[in-house]
Motif scaffolding. Sequence first.
Motif, mmCIF file in Angstrom:
data_model
loop_
_atom_site.group_PDB
_atom_site.id
_atom_site.type_symbol
_atom_site.label_atom_id
_atom_site.label_comp_id
_atom_site.label_asym_id
_atom_site.label_seq_id
_atom_site.Cartn_x
_atom_site.Cartn_y
_atom_site.Cartn_z
ATOM 1 N N GLU A 225 -7.021 -1.639 1.958
ATOM 2 C CA GLU A 225 -6.478 -1.200 1.087
ATOM 3 C C GLU A 225 -6.141 0.304 0.914
ATOM 4 O O GLU A 225 -5.388 0.993 0.570
ATOM 5 N N THR A 226 -7.147 1.231 1.518
ATOM 6 C CA THR A 226 -7.115 2.678 1.394
ATOM 7 C C THR A 226 -6.238 3.065 2.800
ATOM 8 O O THR A 226 -6.569 2.916 3.645
ATOM 9 N N LEU B 255 -5.395 1.153 7.642
ATOM 10 C CA LEU B 255 -5.769 0.818 6.312
ATOM 11 C C LEU B 255 -7.298 0.614 6.360
ATOM 12 O O LEU B 255 -7.886 0.043 7.383
ATOM 13 N N ASP C 84 -10.809 -0.885 4.729
ATOM 14 C CA ASP C 84 -11.061 -1.993 3.992
ATOM 15 C C ASP C 84 -9.931 -2.699 3.345
ATOM 16 O O ASP C 84 -9.899 -2.935 2.196
ATOM 17 N N GLY D 110 -16.635 2.510 5.391
ATOM 18 C CA GLY D 110 -15.503 1.987 5.432
ATOM 19 C C GLY D 110 -15.043 1.578 6.869
ATOM 20 O O GLY D 110 -15.516 1.935 7.936
ATOM 21 N N ALA E 153 -1.045 9.498 1.009
ATOM 22 C CA ALA E 153 -2.201 9.088 1.813
ATOM 23 C C ALA E 153 -3.024 10.334 2.517
ATOM 24 O O ALA E 153 -2.235 11.271 2.797
ATOM 25 N N GLU E 154 -4.322 10.408 2.687
ATOM 26 C CA GLU E 154 -4.810 11.421 3.446
ATOM 27 C C GLU E 154 -4.256 11.419 4.897
ATOM 28 O O GLU E 154 -4.210 10.395 5.281
ATOM 29 N N VAL F 204 0.839 -1.193 -0.088
ATOM 30 C CA VAL F 204 -0.189 -0.107 -0.029
ATOM 31 C C VAL F 204 0.910 1.228 -0.079
ATOM 32 O O VAL F 204 1.784 1.423 0.929
ATOM 33 N N ARG G 131 -17.417 8.764 6.366
ATOM 34 C CA ARG G 131 -17.169 8.000 5.282
ATOM 35 C C ARG G 131 -17.532 6.635 5.745
ATOM 36 O O ARG G 131 -17.235 5.865 6.808
#
Length: 349
Positions: free
Chosen positions: A123-124, A119, A121, A104, A25-26, A20, A102
């Motif tokens: 992945e994000t 992370l 889910d 998730g 990334a946020e 990843v 959000r």
Amino acid sequence: MHENGTASTDHPDLSAFENVDFSEAEARDVVVVGTGPAGWTAALYTARADLNPLIFMGPEPGGQLTTTTDVENYPGFPDGLLGPEMMDRFQEQAEKFGTESRYGTVTHVDFRERPYRLLIDEETPVYAQTVIVSTGASARYLGLENEQRLIGKGVSACATCDGSFFRGETVAVVGGGDSAMEEATFLTKFADTVYLIHRRDELRASKIMQQRAFENDKIEFVWDTEVIDVLGDNAVEGIEVINNETGETSVMDDVTGFFLAIGHTPNTGPFEGWLDMDENGYILTEGATTYTNQPGVFAAGDAQDDEYRQAVTAAGTGCKAAIDAERWLSEHGTIEVPRAEPDRTPVEA
Ligand code: NAP
């Protein structure tokens, strides 16, 4: 670092992070995980403190209250209100002050150093300076062979959600605590007979809840008994039980609804190995605060409370977590988010 200078590997498996890319990334000062009363309250308070919180709704947005009907004991609402409506209002209020919510689920965390890595889910990627864990708890099941297969077909862990399907029928409730008394009593609104099946001959429930159940003619207590399987192909057509005293098994073939009320399991799996927990997986917090063992990580609501488990107490700890996070951030500041160096290679003309 260990004393010998090697990097510590004394942390949970981080392989989920391997592929990843966090370079863009946020990054947030406050990430709230879970949207029950604790999470929304933490979000509301941190939003009003201008911390721009990001909240993740997880697999059951709104949490356990979305599976109840009337909430009559939340102060300030003398006429009661519906659980789902209450959670909608919590959300509306938190968002009004700038909470970003959000869908998730936070599936993995890396709490080795700040900013912490999360992370969503699987992945994000998200960076968080502080994290408020308010993931709540979920109903427990017995783990019987046919139990999961028949969920929604007569097996349920929520009488208030599913009770009305059993009008005029015979149902069974398993458990000996307040939940079992409450669910059994509630189910008598619909069912003709409610068996209350308890593995011992003594209830754990509070006296007042016991009394209410004892006084209800539709509730029949089945003592010293455990359920060993649920029967039926596409609907519950009975349950198989064993008497713990005699060892005798039998089938209660009049049961068409099977309700579990055997307690809850905290949804703290992704934090295992990072946060100190009790033997049941509830996150341990320091004294009257919401501090966990991990600096800048706070826990609120049913994920850290197996004692009171009320909407109002969860909201209370959510408020405390927000105040703890705010004060902690002003004391410790934020840590710069690692970013990839911009590529300065001259572009060929
Ligand atoms: P609980 O008090 O932990 O009771 C769980 C019950 O399930 C116990 O009687 C236990 O039996 C039984 N049990 C657990 N595992 C079992 C298994 N594998 N097989 C058969 N039986 C099993 O849980 P709860 O009733 O959900 O209550 C949790 C908390 O919420 C309590 O503090 C309660 O007071 C509170 N609560 C309050 C209200 C209210 O005041 N309105 C309503 C609901 C809940 P043993 O007794 O043999 O251990």
